[in-house]
Design a protein around this motif. Structure first.
Motif, PDB file in Angstrom:
ATOM      1  N   ALA A 181      13.245   8.699  -2.348  1.00 52.27           N
ATOM      2  CA  ALA A 181      12.243   8.214  -1.348  1.00 52.27           C
ATOM      3  C   ALA A 181      11.500   7.037  -1.946  1.00 52.27           C
ATOM      4  O   ALA A 181      11.637   5.997  -1.338  1.00 52.27           O
ATOM      5  N   GLY A 182      11.153   7.011  -3.153  1.00 48.93           N
ATOM      6  CA  GLY A 182      10.389   5.868  -3.617  1.00 48.93           C
ATOM      7  C   GLY A 182      11.409   4.821  -3.998  1.00 48.93           C
ATOM      8  O   GLY A 182      11.006   3.594  -3.809  1.00 48.93           O
ATOM      9  N   GLY A 183      12.875   5.072  -4.408  1.00 50.57           N
ATOM     10  CA  GLY A 183      13.540   3.779  -4.412  1.00 50.57           C
ATOM     11  C   GLY A 183      13.755   3.014  -3.339  1.00 50.57           C
ATOM     12  O   GLY A 183      14.009   1.825  -3.242  1.00 50.57           O
ATOM     13  N   GLY A 184      13.933   3.811  -2.118  1.00 47.38           N
ATOM     14  CA  GLY A 184      14.247   3.277  -1.080  1.00 47.38           C
ATOM     15  C   GLY A 184      12.943   2.365  -0.332  1.00 47.38           C
ATOM     16  O   GLY A 184      13.200   1.197   0.135  1.00 47.38           O
ATOM     17  N   LEU A 240       0.985  -1.162   0.008  1.00 47.63           N
ATOM     18  CA  LEU A 240      -0.069   0.075   0.099  1.00 47.63           C
ATOM     19  C   LEU A 240       0.984   1.357   0.020  1.00 47.63           C
ATOM     20  O   LEU A 240       0.664   2.127  -0.566  1.00 47.63           O
ATOM     21  N   THR A 241       1.933   1.271   0.878  1.00 42.90           N
ATOM     22  CA  THR A 241       2.874   2.377   0.687  1.00 42.90           C
ATOM     23  C   THR A 241       3.439   2.606  -0.530  1.00 42.90           C
ATOM     24  O   THR A 241       3.581   3.763  -1.104  1.00 42.90           O
ATOM     25  N   VAL A 242       3.944   1.532  -1.081  1.00 45.39           N
ATOM     26  CA  VAL A 242       4.525   1.513  -2.531  1.00 45.39           C
ATOM     27  C   VAL A 242       3.561   2.189  -3.575  1.00 45.39           C
ATOM     28  O   VAL A 242       3.884   3.047  -4.406  1.00 45.39           O
ATOM     29  N   SER A 243       2.321   1.867  -3.546  1.00 47.16           N
ATOM     30  CA  SER A 243       1.195   2.041  -4.405  1.00 47.16           C
ATOM     31  C   SER A 243       1.116   3.419  -4.395  1.00 47.16           C
ATOM     32  O   SER A 243       0.920   4.449  -5.158  1.00 47.16           O
ATOM     33  N   TRP A 292       3.532   5.018 -14.640  1.00 50.65           N
ATOM     34  CA  TRP A 292       4.486   4.228 -15.059  1.00 50.65           C
ATOM     35  C   TRP A 292       5.827   4.400 -15.038  1.00 50.65           C
ATOM     36  O   TRP A 292       6.631   3.918 -14.366  1.00 50.65           O
ATOM     37  N   TRP A 293       5.903   5.960 -15.100  1.00 48.43           N
ATOM     38  CA  TRP A 293       7.151   6.419 -15.183  1.00 48.43           C
ATOM     39  C   TRP A 293       7.677   6.461 -13.636  1.00 48.43           C
ATOM     40  O   TRP A 293       8.887   6.139 -13.395  1.00 48.43           O
ATOM     41  N   ALA A 294       7.028   6.550 -12.662  1.00 47.99           N
ATOM     42  CA  ALA A 294       7.152   6.796 -11.287  1.00 47.99           C
ATOM     43  C   ALA A 294       7.732   5.183 -10.831  1.00 47.99           C
ATOM     44  O   ALA A 294       8.614   4.815 -10.138  1.00 47.99           O
ATOM     45  N   PHE A 295       7.009   4.098 -11.408  1.00 48.54           N
ATOM     46  CA  PHE A 295       7.303   2.759 -10.799  1.00 48.54           C
ATOM     47  C   PHE A 295       8.630   2.489 -11.672  1.00 48.54           C
ATOM     48  O   PHE A 295       9.744   1.755 -10.930  1.00 48.54           O
ATOM     49  N   VAL A 296       8.955   2.952 -12.841  1.00 58.46           N
ATOM     50  CA  VAL A 296       9.854   2.405 -13.578  1.00 58.46           C
ATOM     51  C   VAL A 296      11.268   3.243 -13.009  1.00 58.46           C
ATOM     52  O   VAL A 296      12.151   2.481 -12.685  1.00 58.46           O
ATOM     53  N   THR A 297      11.151   4.515 -12.462  1.00 56.35           N
ATOM     54  CA  THR A 297      12.176   5.165 -12.097  1.00 56.35           C
ATOM     55  C   THR A 297      12.506   4.876 -10.576  1.00 56.35           C
ATOM     56  O   THR A 297      13.473   4.343  -9.971  1.00 56.35           O
ATOM     57  N   GLY A 298      11.279   4.554  -9.622  1.00 56.53           N
ATOM     58  CA  GLY A 298      11.292   4.192  -8.442  1.00 56.53           C
ATOM     59  C   GLY A 298      12.168   2.674  -8.109  1.00 56.53           C
ATOM     60  O   GLY A 298      12.969   2.521  -6.918  1.00 56.53           O
ATOM     61  N   SER A 299      12.067   2.106  -9.198  1.00 63.31           N
ATOM     62  CA  SER A 299      12.536   0.541  -9.109  1.00 63.31           C
ATOM     63  C   SER A 299      13.837   0.535  -9.534  1.00 63.31           C
ATOM     64  O   SER A 299      14.297  -0.491  -9.750  1.00 63.31           O
ATOM     65  N   THR A 300      14.402   1.657 -10.209  1.00 62.43           N
ATOM     66  CA  THR A 300      15.877   1.756 -10.419  1.00 62.43           C
ATOM     67  C   THR A 300      15.880   1.111 -11.792  1.00 62.43           C
ATOM     68  O   THR A 300      17.039   0.658 -12.314  1.00 62.43           O
ATOM     69  N   VAL A 301      14.734   0.544 -12.727  1.00 62.51           N
ATOM     70  CA  VAL A 301      14.792   0.099 -13.857  1.00 62.51           C
ATOM     71  C   VAL A 301      15.365   0.981 -14.828  1.00 62.51           C
ATOM     72  O   VAL A 301      16.046   0.689 -15.699  1.00 62.51           O
ATOM     73  N   GLY A 302      14.572   2.362 -15.109  1.00 60.91           N
ATOM     74  CA  GLY A 302      14.783   3.038 -15.931  1.00 60.91           C
ATOM     75  C   GLY A 302      15.070   2.862 -17.374  1.00 60.91           C
ATOM     76  O   GLY A 302      16.128   2.766 -18.045  1.00 60.91           O
ATOM     77  N   TYR A 303      13.891   2.544 -17.974  1.00 58.65           N
ATOM     78  CA  TYR A 303      13.689   2.203 -19.471  1.00 58.65           C
ATOM     79  C   TYR A 303      13.992   3.643 -20.279  1.00 58.65           C
ATOM     80  O   TYR A 303      14.450   3.472 -21.357  1.00 58.65           O
ATOM     81  N   GLY A 304      13.980   4.831 -19.777  1.00 59.03           N
ATOM     82  CA  GLY A 304      13.944   5.987 -20.471  1.00 59.03           C
ATOM     83  C   GLY A 304      12.981   6.415 -21.477  1.00 59.03           C
ATOM     84  O   GLY A 304      13.173   7.369 -22.471  1.00 59.03           O
ATOM     85  N   ASP A 305      11.784   5.837 -21.497  1.00 56.25           N
ATOM     86  CA  ASP A 305      10.897   5.903 -22.626  1.00 56.25           C
ATOM     87  C   ASP A 305      10.026   7.198 -22.056  1.00 56.25           C
ATOM     88  O   ASP A 305       9.390   7.910 -22.921  1.00 56.25           O
ATOM     89  N   TYR A 306      10.054   7.659 -21.003  1.00 57.90           N
ATOM     90  CA  TYR A 306       9.549   8.912 -20.140  1.00 57.90           C
ATOM     91  C   TYR A 306      10.595   9.783 -19.498  1.00 57.90           C
ATOM     92  O   TYR A 306      11.272   8.912 -18.474  1.00 57.90           O
ATOM     93  N   PHE A 336      12.994  -1.668   0.272  1.00 60.99           N
ATOM     94  CA  PHE A 336      12.690  -2.212   1.183  1.00 60.99           C
ATOM     95  C   PHE A 336      11.712  -3.238   1.185  1.00 60.99           C
ATOM     96  O   PHE A 336      11.485  -4.275   1.709  1.00 60.99           O
ATOM     97  N   TYR A 337      10.711  -2.879   0.448  1.00 60.98           N
ATOM     98  CA  TYR A 337       9.551  -3.817  -0.096  1.00 60.98           C
ATOM     99  C   TYR A 337       9.879  -5.151  -0.388  1.00 60.98           C
ATOM    100  O   TYR A 337       9.638  -6.170  -0.071  1.00 60.98           O
ATOM    101  N   MET A 338      10.946  -5.254  -1.297  1.00 63.38           N
ATOM    102  CA  MET A 338      11.423  -6.403  -1.897  1.00 63.38           C
ATOM    103  C   MET A 338      12.551  -7.026  -0.937  1.00 63.38           C
ATOM    104  O   MET A 338      12.324  -8.270  -0.926  1.00 63.38           O
ATOM    105  N   ALA A 339      13.279  -6.361  -0.282  1.00 61.83           N
ATOM    106  CA  ALA A 339      13.890  -6.920   0.968  1.00 61.83           C
ATOM    107  C   ALA A 339      13.012  -7.656   2.034  1.00 61.83           C
ATOM    108  O   ALA A 339      13.424  -8.613   2.320  1.00 61.83           O
ATOM    109  N   THR A 340      11.934  -6.917   2.493  1.00 62.18           N
ATOM    110  CA  THR A 340      11.061  -7.651   3.272  1.00 62.18           C
ATOM    111  C   THR A 340      10.577  -8.840   2.728  1.00 62.18           C
ATOM    112  O   THR A 340      10.367  -9.800   3.382  1.00 62.18           O
TER     113      THR A 340
END
Length: 332
Positions: free
Chosen positions: A81-84, A21-24, A50-64, A88-92
């Motif tokens: 903020a979002g990347g952390g 919920l926090t990530v969303s 879409w851009w927020a999820f791609v950037t926050g997850s450090t994937v960075g497709y570059g389409d936006y 943290f979500y994936m580590a948990t």
């Protein structure tokens, strides 16, 4: 007040749902913000999310890519903020998965399934029985209750392990005994015979008290405790000492070259004994005529039970009567 209720609800959620919920919410806010700041580069809300999820997850497709100064500031904040939050979500999730697997191995997780088979006691008999079930791909769900094991790797045996004493209601509840179909209570090899039988009987009482419809198979070592095991609620009693003594006797005094122990093992591994009620159509037939009938469908009639008396291989001219139970040997 509404905010307080939401906050209280939030902290009562499981950790997975809280993090999700926090990530969303985080990605939704950043996505909406970048859409409002740069509507020409992020024409709709979904593109921003879409851009927020791609950037926050450090994937960075570059389409936006944000082009304005404020857009880049938002991107920096999202990375910090979002990347952390995502990391943290994936580590948990990873840590919780490993912890859950460890708890499974330690026998501290409740079983939630139904119509399963419960084994009591981890010993050589239990292992062999489990191997037979596995080899035949019967698809049965197995739960093991044992208090001597510290852990049992789940991936190795594919059974649900519950550590504890099978006479305790709390342990039986963890094994979901109320929804179980069968239970096999094996004798404790570390105890003296009388003590082992008393433990098996006490376990039977506990099982029967928690599930009146449960089919209980109990191993009893001494003849003196057979009646008590029946009174306790055991449906089938395995008299292992009597069985082994009979095999030893036949091995000692056999005349033929066939070894009774090896032969019986072969029969039990490939054949199954069945007890069926005599049909109306077969009443009045002889044992031989009835035997021929079952041979035609690849089953072997070996005896009858009449008024609680077992008659193995009776005379061929024995007339079958209403109420007789037939003992049939058939392939598994």
């Amino acid at each position: 007040m509404n905010f307080y209720k939401f906050w209280e609800f939030y902290f009562h959620l499981p950790v997975f749902l809280r993090l999700l919920l926090t990530v969303s919410i985080t990605m939704l806010l950043f996505g909406a913000t970048i859409h409002l700041i740069e509507p020409q580069h992020f024409p709709n809300l979904f593109d921003g999310i879409w851009w927020a999820f791609v950037t926050g997850s450090t994937v960075g497709y570059g389409d936006y890519v944000p082009l304005s100064t404020w857009g880049k500031v938002i991107a920096i904040l999202l990375i910090l903020a979002g990347g952390g939050v995502v990391t943290f979500y994936m580590a948990t999730i990873s840590a919780s998965t490993i912890k859950h697997e460890q708890n499974l191995s330690k026998g501290s997780i409740n079983y939630k399934g139904k119509n399963h088979i419960v084994f009591v006691g981890w010993n050589e008999r239990t292992k062999q029985l489990l191997d037979m079930i596995t080899k035949r791909n019967l698809g049965e769900q197995i739960v093991l209750i044992d208090k001597t094991l510290n852990q049992l790797p789940y991936q190795k045996h594919y059974i649900h392990f519950v550590r504890g004493d099978a006479t305790e209601d709390e342990v039986l509840s963890k094994a979901n005994i109320q929804e179980a179909k069968y239970v096999v209570i094996t004798s404790d090899p570390s105890k003296k015979e009388r003590q082992a039988d008393q433990t098996s009987i006490l376990t039977t009482v506990a099982m029967r008290g928690n599930n009146p419809n449960l089919y209980i198979i109990a191993e009893i070592l001494t003849k003196e405790q057979l009646t008590n095991a029946t009174r306790a609620g055991a449906d089938t009693i395995i008299r292992s000492n009597d069985f082994m003594s009979t095999l030893f006797f036949n091995e000692l005094f056999r005349d033929a070259s066939v070894k009774p122990f090896d032969l019986l093992l072969e029969v039990l591994s490939s054949q199954q004994f069945n007890q069926i009620k005599l049909s109306k159509e077969m009443e009045g037939y002889t044992f031989l005529e009835c035997s021929d009938h079952y041979v035609a469908i690849e089953k072997l009639l070996i005896g009858i039970i009449r008024e609680d008396e077992l008659m193995l291989n009776p005379p061929f001219d024995t007339i079958l009567k209403n109420g007789d139970l037939l003992i049939i040997l058939s392939r598994l």
